[in-house]
Design a protein around this motif. Sequence first.
Motif, short mmCIF file in Angstrom:
data_model
loop_
_atom_site.label_atom_id
_atom_site.label_comp_id
_atom_site.label_asym_id
_atom_site.label_seq_id
_atom_site.Cartn_x
_atom_site.Cartn_y
_atom_site.Cartn_z
N ILE A 164 0.85 -1.18 0.00
CA ILE A 164 0.00 0.00 0.00
C ILE A 164 0.89 1.24 0.00
CG2 ILE A 164 -1.91 -1.13 1.18
CD1 ILE A 164 -1.03 0.24 3.77
N GLU A 165 0.35 2.34 -0.51
CA GLU A 165 1.08 3.61 -0.54
C GLU A 165 0.46 4.55 0.48
OE1 GLU A 165 3.76 4.06 -2.20
OE2 GLU A 165 3.69 2.24 -3.45
N ALA A 166 1.26 4.99 1.45
CA ALA A 166 0.78 5.90 2.48
C ALA A 166 1.71 7.11 2.54
CB ALA A 166 0.73 5.20 3.83
N ASP A 167 1.17 8.23 3.01
CA ASP A 167 1.95 9.46 3.09
C ASP A 167 2.89 9.48 4.28
OD1 ASP A 167 0.66 10.42 0.84
OD2 ASP A 167 -0.95 11.36 2.00
N GLU A 168 2.62 8.62 5.26
CA GLU A 168 3.44 8.60 6.47
C GLU A 168 4.02 7.21 6.67
OE1 GLU A 168 -0.60 7.22 7.53
OE2 GLU A 168 0.18 8.93 6.41
N GLU A 169 5.02 7.13 7.54
CA GLU A 169 5.57 5.82 7.88
C GLU A 169 4.53 5.04 8.68
OE1 GLU A 169 9.30 6.01 9.86
OE2 GLU A 169 10.40 6.52 8.04
N LEU A 170 4.45 3.77 8.38
CA LEU A 170 3.41 2.94 8.98
C LEU A 170 3.96 2.11 10.14
CD1 LEU A 170 1.76 1.69 5.66
CD2 LEU A 170 0.87 3.43 7.23
N PRO A 171 3.14 1.81 11.12
CA PRO A 171 3.58 0.89 12.19
C PRO A 171 3.77 -0.50 11.62
CG PRO A 171 1.22 1.32 12.36
CD PRO A 171 1.74 2.23 11.29
N PHE A 172 4.73 -1.23 12.15
CA PHE A 172 4.98 -2.57 11.61
C PHE A 172 5.45 -3.50 12.72
CE2 PHE A 172 8.89 -0.16 11.25
CZ PHE A 172 9.88 -1.05 11.65
N VAL A 173 5.39 -4.80 12.41
CA VAL A 173 5.83 -5.84 13.34
C VAL A 173 7.15 -6.40 12.85
CG1 VAL A 173 5.27 -8.07 14.39
CG2 VAL A 173 3.46 -6.42 13.94
N THR A 174 8.10 -6.58 13.74
CA THR A 174 9.39 -7.16 13.36
C THR A 174 9.32 -8.68 13.42
OG1 THR A 174 10.19 -7.03 15.64
CG2 THR A 174 10.67 -5.18 14.18
N PHE A 175 10.11 -9.32 12.59
CA PHE A 175 10.15 -10.78 12.55
C PHE A 175 10.92 -11.33 13.74
CE2 PHE A 175 9.07 -10.17 8.09
CZ PHE A 175 8.21 -11.24 7.85
N GLY A 176 10.39 -12.40 14.30
CA GLY A 176 11.11 -13.20 15.28
C GLY A 176 11.62 -14.47 14.63
N ASP A 177 12.38 -15.25 15.37
CA ASP A 177 12.94 -16.50 14.87
C ASP A 177 12.03 -17.64 15.31
OD1 ASP A 177 14.38 -18.73 14.13
OD2 ASP A 177 16.27 -18.04 14.99
N SER A 178 11.24 -18.16 14.38
CA SER A 178 10.29 -19.22 14.74
C SER A 178 10.98 -20.52 15.11
CB SER A 178 9.30 -19.46 13.58
OG SER A 178 9.98 -19.75 12.38
N ASP A 179 12.22 -20.70 14.68
CA ASP A 179 12.96 -21.91 15.08
C ASP A 179 13.22 -21.91 16.59
OD1 ASP A 179 13.04 -23.00 12.55
OD2 ASP A 179 15.00 -22.15 12.06
N ASN A 180 13.32 -20.73 17.18
CA ASN A 180 13.60 -20.62 18.61
C ASN A 180 12.33 -20.61 19.46
OD1 ASN A 180 16.38 -20.57 18.25
ND2 ASN A 180 16.46 -18.35 18.08
N ALA A 181 11.16 -20.57 18.82
CA ALA A 181 9.91 -20.61 19.58
C ALA A 181 9.79 -21.97 20.27
CB ALA A 181 8.72 -20.38 18.65
N LYS A 182 9.34 -21.95 21.52
CA LYS A 182 9.30 -23.17 22.33
C LYS A 182 7.86 -23.62 22.58
CE LYS A 182 13.76 -22.90 22.87
NZ LYS A 182 14.66 -23.83 22.12
N ILE A 183 7.67 -24.92 22.64
CA ILE A 183 6.38 -25.47 23.02
C ILE A 183 6.08 -25.04 24.46
CG2 ILE A 183 5.07 -27.60 23.45
CD1 ILE A 183 6.67 -28.89 21.20
#
Length: 469
Positions: free
Chosen positions: A156-175
């Motif tokens: 999408i094209e927006a006039d301002e910087e948009l909030p975003f989520v950073t990637f985590g490492d799913s290999d390190n996610a624990k049960i």
Amino acid sequence: MKKILSLVLISALGGVLTLGAYKLFLEKENTVIIDNTQATPAFLPTNNLNTLYNTTEAPDFVSAAENTVNAVVHVKNVSMSSGPMTFEDFFSGRSSQRPQLGTGSGVIINADGYIITNNHVIKNAQKLSVTMNNNKTYDAELIGADAKTDIALLKIEADEELPFVTFGDSDNAKIGEWVLAVGNPFNLTSTVTAGIISAKARDISGRSEQSFIQTDAAVNPGNSGGALVNTNGELVGINTAITSQTGSYIGYSFAVPSNIARKVIEDIMEYGNVQNGVLGIKGGTFTSEFAEKENIEYSEGVYVNEVIKNSGAEKAGIKPKDVIKRLDNIEISKFEDLSGYIRTKRPNDIVNVELERNGEIKTLTVKLSNTNAFTINFIKMELQDLSDSFKEEYDVEYGVMVKETKNKWLYSNLGISEGYIITGINDKKIESIEDISELKEKYGDDVLDNIEKLEYINRRLEKKEVIFR
């Protein structure tokens, strides 16, 4: 009278002496201590019990939720669907196609407006739009999509910087780790639910093709494409599917791991399509039942049933009956572990494969292959070379195997499907995919019209021959 008093005194004195002797020599000491402080059990099994009562150490979802809801968008997909034709349509000659609105979720992954979602959310879209948590709506452009992983990339094209989520490492996610599912179920925007990671490398297709993160965070229709984040607010998955007989959530939800999703969108942005690295083996999860049937010693991991010819696995020295136990630093206990990790890699990437062979542990370095290195598309079929182990086991001298087919005519008329072996075309022996490549070069786009004779072997290893004209 004196005698009576004497007897009474003697009896009393004897009783006192007897009682004193009992207390002194026979009765066990029974000391009673009164403690006015609150008793604390000395047999608590784990520190988790202390955490349960200590609210200051409870998981904090507030920060993760606040950071995520503004970066999760409501995706709207307008497509054309064919509805039942009415009398008015019939007499007026109008088309029965009508616009249909589908909805889902998406996650903004950088300030420039790139959004990741599910392929099934945007499939067949004529028009796409996204609505932010602040109710701003933008038209969205489809950059690319991958049906196999069910991942798509929008912009999408927006006039301002948009909030975003950073990637985590799913290999390190624990049960057992806490996670939040953020999305738009039933058109309810900015909905946050919490749960734990119930399992990893989960397949729900029955074909060991998927490697989902399973959670018990409530996910419903409309959550597809939304964020699965950890308590740090890092993206560890893209919510994709539920298993339910009713169509609503019953306790199981599944997300594409962030490492797979990230690799797919990076490929789309850089190459325009997904670059799939291939290890080059056929096999499955090694079970004790299989070990007993084959009369071999059981070992946890992935059993190599066949090594694809000309693949990186063959060149590195992997052999049938090897048991793969680790890829790099990732433990491999089932086939979904292997396929999920390989999907995060590209052709020519190097992977260290730890395997067990005849009771010994070996580590081999494998350069991942490109699928095109040992398969070829021919008349709507994907063909691959036969491995030496396959030829030896089934006494087949030459040919190429049908790995996948979309040729409905050959399937419906000759039954040719996955597992069939093409051995000859127009009296030319087919020994490898190089022979198929030569036919494609010779006939070009008219190759199908120039096939007059086809020789093949079916799954029962019966040799067949068909003359078309």
